[in-house]
Write a protein that holds these residues in place. Sequence first.
Motif, mmCIF file in Angstrom:
data_model
loop_
_atom_site.group_PDB
_atom_site.id
_atom_site.type_symbol
_atom_site.label_atom_id
_atom_site.label_comp_id
_atom_site.label_asym_id
_atom_site.label_seq_id
_atom_site.Cartn_x
_atom_site.Cartn_y
_atom_site.Cartn_z
ATOM 1 N N GLY A 193 1.244 5.231 0.373
ATOM 2 C CA GLY A 193 0.557 6.372 0.951
ATOM 3 C C GLY A 193 0.497 6.251 2.455
ATOM 4 N N TRP A 252 -3.595 7.496 -2.317
ATOM 5 C CA TRP A 252 -3.285 6.129 -1.882
ATOM 6 C C TRP A 252 -3.468 5.161 -3.049
ATOM 7 N N TYR A 312 -5.201 4.702 3.879
ATOM 8 C CA TYR A 312 -5.963 4.224 2.721
ATOM 9 C C TYR A 312 -7.109 5.140 2.333
ATOM 10 N N GLU A 355 0.849 -1.183 0.000
ATOM 11 C CA GLU A 355 0.000 0.000 0.000
ATOM 12 C C GLU A 355 0.886 1.233 0.000
ATOM 13 N N THR A 401 2.979 5.851 9.184
ATOM 14 C CA THR A 401 1.833 5.263 8.496
ATOM 15 C C THR A 401 0.661 5.138 9.470
#
Length: 411
Positions: free
Chosen positions: A236, A244, A239, A234, A311
């Motif tokens: 970014g 993203w 989400y 993933e 994150t």
Amino acid sequence: MAASGSAESASDSPAVWAEVRALLPRAEEGLTLALSGEVEDCVPPLLLRARTLLYGAAGRPGAGAAAALERLSDVLRDYSWEKLNAVPWREVSKAWRQVYAYGCLFGALAEVAAGRPLARAVRLCDLGLLMGAAVLDNVLSRLARALQPHLPRAAPGGGARAERVRLQPPPPALQPQEVIPHLRCPSLERFRDCYLIPQRPVVLEGVMDHWPCMKKWSVDYFCQVAGCRTVPVELGVRYTDEEWSQQLMTVSDFISQYIMDENNVGYLAQHQLFDQIPELKEDISIPDYCCLGEGEEDDITINAWFGPGGTISPLHQDPQQNFLAQVFGRKYIRLYSPQDSENLYPHESQILHNTSQVDVEDPDLVKFPNFKKAAFQSCILMPGQILFIPVKYWHYVRSLELSFSVSFWWS
């Protein structure tokens, strides 16, 4: 992990082919090509033709047979790929996922038979594991595991757990009345009566001290064990961001681009990692408390969460009980009861209905005024601790530094 150019390991060795061939049934008829549903009439003859090419020679398929097997593999994968993407994933027929897996299997075997570098064969195995369905007693997993030792391995330098140096904002100060309680190795009965039945969060200590991952896992270790493996990443911070996205890449590329490079943000959030790479699954254990659930052990979903500091998992809820086990790094976590759902402003769209619109650490109280009414509990989850998140409990997670967590979803 696979290097480029001449350093890349090739499969010229007869011993490699012999090892690979030993994973398959000895006789052609033993490779059953069983499908769990109906597919178009043109597909079974293609599968049978590929099997005949594989078994046509007494030993290793010749150059012509290997090339023909590769072409059939391409056709099977391309044709089934269209089926996999024609409808929502939950509606995809298992039979078409099996066809895709067989296509990946024949493609990987063609690569080995042709004496080419092995990285592509391993990638095909991973694509079949990620997008296909298990065939022949999970042969793709066993094939990838057999090929891995023949690939060059490398690891980034600079130590195991301190590569990324970008400083993250400190977590909010934890107020005593908001702190999630901690408990060391409670009995099954105490956990059931005091936390599972009343659905109360708790941080468990001492439960995972004996797991091999606590001593073995590091960035270097992942490069050695899984550097060449292809996984979904993933890209970014969270989400819900517009920018993203998701991308398939090798673990080594993920580490070099998103762990070692502080200018990029990416996260390995993988729901199949431990089935895909059994060596990692051998380093963890399912918490004993899961036996208090209604399902079987095979029904437990094990997820991996690996990424740099910064994150974020936005405030959201899941439909199962969750044990979140922290292997290394720290995470700031905030929990809200399902009773406060109205004050958390879930997205109205079906896709994000389980996710709050509120930025937990910087809420817009003009737009979401009732958010301040919602009571919460919080913790900084440390290595070796397991957080019990009851079903439907809203949870927000921010990595404070390079972090690896394992979550167990159970009913």
